[in-house]
Design a protein around this motif. Structure first.
Motif, PDB file in Angstrom:
ATOM      1  N   VAL A 115       0.840  -1.193   0.000  1.00  0.00           N
ATOM      2  CA  VAL A 115       0.000   0.000   0.000  1.00  0.00           C
ATOM      3  C   VAL A 115       0.877   1.246   0.000  1.00  0.00           C
ATOM      4  O   VAL A 115       0.616   2.197  -0.737  1.00  0.00           O
ATOM      5  N   ALA A 116       1.925   1.228   0.800  1.00  0.00           N
ATOM      6  CA  ALA A 116       2.831   2.379   0.857  1.00  0.00           C
ATOM      7  C   ALA A 116       3.480   2.610  -0.499  1.00  0.00           C
ATOM      8  O   ALA A 116       3.593   3.754  -0.954  1.00  0.00           O
ATOM      9  N   ARG A 117       3.908   1.524  -1.144  1.00  0.00           N
ATOM     10  CA  ARG A 117       4.516   1.663  -2.475  1.00  0.00           C
ATOM     11  C   ARG A 117       3.507   2.211  -3.476  1.00  0.00           C
ATOM     12  O   ARG A 117       3.853   3.040  -4.321  1.00  0.00           O
ATOM     13  N   LEU A 118       2.276   1.739  -3.410  1.00  0.00           N
ATOM     14  CA  LEU A 118       1.247   2.224  -4.322  1.00  0.00           C
ATOM     15  C   LEU A 118       1.006   3.716  -4.129  1.00  0.00           C
ATOM     16  O   LEU A 118       0.939   4.476  -5.105  1.00  0.00           O
TER      17      LEU A 118
ATOM     18  N   ALA B 296      -4.668  -5.014   7.191  1.00  0.00           N
ATOM     19  CA  ALA B 296      -4.756  -6.162   8.092  1.00  0.00           C
ATOM     20  C   ALA B 296      -3.411  -6.563   8.680  1.00  0.00           C
ATOM     21  O   ALA B 296      -3.305  -6.840   9.863  1.00  0.00           O
ATOM     22  N   ALA B 297      -2.382  -6.633   7.873  1.00  0.00           N
ATOM     23  CA  ALA B 297      -1.088  -7.141   8.330  1.00  0.00           C
ATOM     24  C   ALA B 297      -0.235  -6.008   8.881  1.00  0.00           C
ATOM     25  O   ALA B 297       0.246  -5.167   8.136  1.00  0.00           O
ATOM     26  N   LEU B 298      -0.076  -5.993  10.185  1.00  0.00           N
ATOM     27  CA  LEU B 298       0.750  -4.975  10.820  1.00  0.00           C
ATOM     28  C   LEU B 298       1.926  -5.621  11.546  1.00  0.00           C
ATOM     29  O   LEU B 298       2.452  -5.080  12.506  1.00  0.00           O
ATOM     30  N   ASP B 299       2.352  -6.778  11.060  1.00  0.00           N
ATOM     31  CA  ASP B 299       3.375  -7.531  11.768  1.00  0.00           C
ATOM     32  C   ASP B 299       4.788  -7.007  11.567  1.00  0.00           C
ATOM     33  O   ASP B 299       5.640  -7.199  12.417  1.00  0.00           O
TER      34      ASP B 299
ATOM     35  N   ASP C  91       7.486  -1.986   7.701  1.00  0.00           N
ATOM     36  CA  ASP C  91       6.421  -1.740   6.727  1.00  0.00           C
ATOM     37  C   ASP C  91       5.406  -0.733   7.276  1.00  0.00           C
ATOM     38  O   ASP C  91       4.941   0.154   6.561  1.00  0.00           O
ATOM     39  N   VAL C  92       5.068  -0.887   8.533  1.00  0.00           N
ATOM     40  CA  VAL C  92       4.117   0.036   9.159  1.00  0.00           C
ATOM     41  C   VAL C  92       4.708   1.440   9.202  1.00  0.00           C
ATOM     42  O   VAL C  92       4.030   2.421   8.901  1.00  0.00           O
TER      43      VAL C  92
END
Length: 103
Positions: free
Chosen positions: A4-7, A33-36, A40-41
């Motif tokens: 999402v960040a890349r997009l 959903a994935a905050l692992d 990335d977060v």
């Protein structure tokens, strides 16, 4: 989240601001959903902030303690002073205490 960040970054790079706004209007921070992976977060928080999506930054930051990223919540969510003594189980800031409070 890194996808999402890349997009968001690519849309900004190619001048598709309208498409970026449409994507942000879907309230990404509440639905990621994935905050692992904290890296990335962190990247997603940067992209949201760069896009001016301050409410989504707050929404995403508020989700971090529940998934084990309290340190990121403190540093990136701007919560260092409020939560300097930690967090209560209900999510509120832990109150100050003294040794006299111990039973």
């Amino acid at each position: 989240p890194s996808g999402v960040a890349r997009l968001l970054e690519r849309l900004r790079e190619v001048g598709e601001d309208e498409q970026g706004r449409a994507l942000l209007a879907r309230d990404l921070a509440a639905h990621v959903a994935a905050l692992d992976d904290p890296d990335d977060v962190d990247e997603l928080l940067d992209r949201l902030r760069a896009a001016g999506a301050d409410e989504q930054v707050t929404t995403l930051a508020e989700r971090l303690p529940a998934v084990g990223h309290f340190a990121l919540f403190i540093t990136r969510g701007g919560n260092r002073e409020q939560f300097r003594l930690g967090r209560e189980p209900d999510g509120s800031a832990a109150p100050s205490w003294t040794w006299n409070d111990m039973d």
